[in-house]
Design an enzyme around this catalytic site. Structure first.
Site, short mmCIF file in Angstrom:
data_model
loop_
_atom_site.label_atom_id
_atom_site.label_comp_id
_atom_site.label_asym_id
_atom_site.label_seq_id
_atom_site.Cartn_x
_atom_site.Cartn_y
_atom_site.Cartn_z
N HIS A 54 0.83 -1.20 0.00
CA HIS A 54 0.00 0.00 0.00
C HIS A 54 0.87 1.26 0.00
O HIS A 54 0.73 2.14 0.85
CB HIS A 54 -0.94 -0.01 1.21
CG HIS A 54 -2.17 0.82 1.04
ND1 HIS A 54 -2.20 2.18 1.26
CD2 HIS A 54 -3.43 0.48 0.67
CE1 HIS A 54 -3.41 2.64 1.05
NE2 HIS A 54 -4.19 1.62 0.69
N GLU A 102 -2.02 -0.86 -6.01
CA GLU A 102 -2.10 -2.09 -5.22
C GLU A 102 -2.30 -3.30 -6.12
O GLU A 102 -3.33 -3.42 -6.77
CB GLU A 102 -3.28 -2.01 -4.23
CG GLU A 102 -3.22 -0.86 -3.25
CD GLU A 102 -4.52 -0.73 -2.47
OE1 GLU A 102 -4.86 -1.67 -1.73
OE2 GLU A 102 -5.20 0.29 -2.62
#
Length: 396
Positions: free
Chosen positions: A195, A357
């Site tokens: 992330h 992501e």
């Protein structure tokens, strides 16, 4: 605890791989608690909290070093920051959102920590998910670092114990990572990701403080997961029609190219203008492929800095988030920004970064019609969950 022989082999392999070819290197954190690794023309820092990437430094087209990762100057800040934006860490044990904070495995219903939207759902493993915890540093060499974590049975409501190791390596201008997780006692959901928040200008662009000038491309992203007003998947798979705001597959375009299009309003939830969408990676429709050599699943570049990152991954989905909820309260690191431009405050503004992501289809555990169980539910007899990705950097 006594690890299984399979897990021991996994960890041993990670240590051996990370140690290969290392000479004249003293491992350990710097004075800010960061563990640095080095490639050719690139270096990166990581911290045990969340097994997070905290810095990535590369020279731009003018030879100026740019730190292109959002983060803190000191590792201690990560655990005390109240906003906790999942900053560069590994969200787990299940990344992204879980509808109604519950799921069913073999007829048994499990309720997990409801930490999002006033308790309506679970986000990134709950309020004490993996990126809220300190991992153990297994090994650290000049070019690689491996972290490990033991996630106990019942923590955040998830069934069974999971043991995981996360390995990051710099090889030339590539950032490679491999995430391995083993369910040791019973079936449980596992889905991980990285992330990291990117700004390829190092937050130093004197023309704009936003990242909407970044060009994005997903050549296989013709479909996305349909979501409701709070970004929970509805079960629909929506087409990203050629020329629409979510069309990043037909050709590369700047993230801000469709900012005036009314279609972009509510695209990332009710009242939200921007992106926070899970795009499917439909390579398989084109025939057999090797994820390491097929075209990258995504690319991000900035004409201003000349920095480009191409992403290869073995995962079947890709989430892009345009930092819609940054509000100008997050300070830049000392390695970032402009120091002689008073009109450019040293903070991250709304839309000032991009999150990329690699992952599987979000909330797949609640949509059996998608047939994602073999990718997202693992037991002791199923072998490990594995995620691999390569971020290749270049300067144009």
């Amino acid at each position: 605890m006594q690890l299984t022989s399979t897990l021991s082999l996994l960890l041993a392999g990670a240590v051996a791989g990370a140690s290969a070819g290392c000479t004249n290197f003293t491992s350990g954190p710097d004075r800010n608690g960061k563990y640095w690794i080095h490639g050719d023309g690139i270096k990166a820092a990581f911290i045990p909290y969340g097994a997070s990437i905290s810095d990535l430094v590369i020279n731009d087209r003018y030879g100026i070093p740019r730190d292109i990762i959002m983060g803190f100057d000191n590792a201690t800040y990560y655990s005390i920051d109240e906003s906790h934006p999942h900053l560069g860490g590994v969200p787990g044990r299940y990344a992204n959102r879980i509808r109604n904070s519950s799921f069913v495995i073999d007829g048994e219903t499990f309720n997990v920590d409801a930490n999002d939207n006033d308790g309506a759902n679970t986000l990134h493993g709950g309020s004490d998910g993996w990126d809220y915890r300190n991992f153990t540093v297994v090994t650290h060499t000049r070019s690689s670092i491996t972290f490990s974590i033991v996630d106990e049975d019942g923590r955040m409501g998830f069934p069974g114990e999971v043991v995981s190791n996360i390995t990051y390596t710099l090889n030339g201008m590539d950032w490679d990572f491999k995430m391995v997780a083993l369910a040791t006692t019973r079936k449980t959901p596992i889905m991980l990701s990285s992330h990291a928040y990117w700004n390829l200008d190092g937050f130093a662009n004197n023309e704009t403080s936003l990242a909407l000038n970044h060009t994005f491309h997903m050549p296989y992203g013709g479909l996305r997961v349909g979501v409701d007003n709070i970004l929970i998947p509805t079960g629909e798979l929506l087409p990203n029609v050629n020329g629409s705001v979510n069309d990043f597959w037909s050709e590369p375009k700047q993230i801000g190219a469709s900012w005036e299009d009314p279609e972009l309003v509510n695209n990332c939830g009710l009242g939200c203008t921007g992106y926070d969408n899970c795009y499917l990676v439909n390579r398989g429709q084109l025939g057999g492929y090797d994820w390491r050599t097929t075209d990258p699943v995504a690319s991000l570049s900035s004409e201003w800095s000349g920095i480009r990152v191409d992403v290869w991954s073995d995962q079947d989905a890709f989430q892009m988030y345009s930092c819609n909820f940054q509000d100008g309260s997050f300070a830049l690191k000392q390695s970032q920004g402009l120091f002689d431009e008073p009109d450019f405050p040293r903070v991250v503004p709304q839309y000032g970064c991009v999150v990329l992501e690699v992952q599987d289809w979000i909330d797949g555990i609640n949509h059996p019609e998608w047939f994602r169980d073999s990718k997202q539910i693992f037991g002791p007899d199923d072998g490990p969950y594995v995620l691999e990705a390569k971020y290749r950097f270049s300067v144009e």
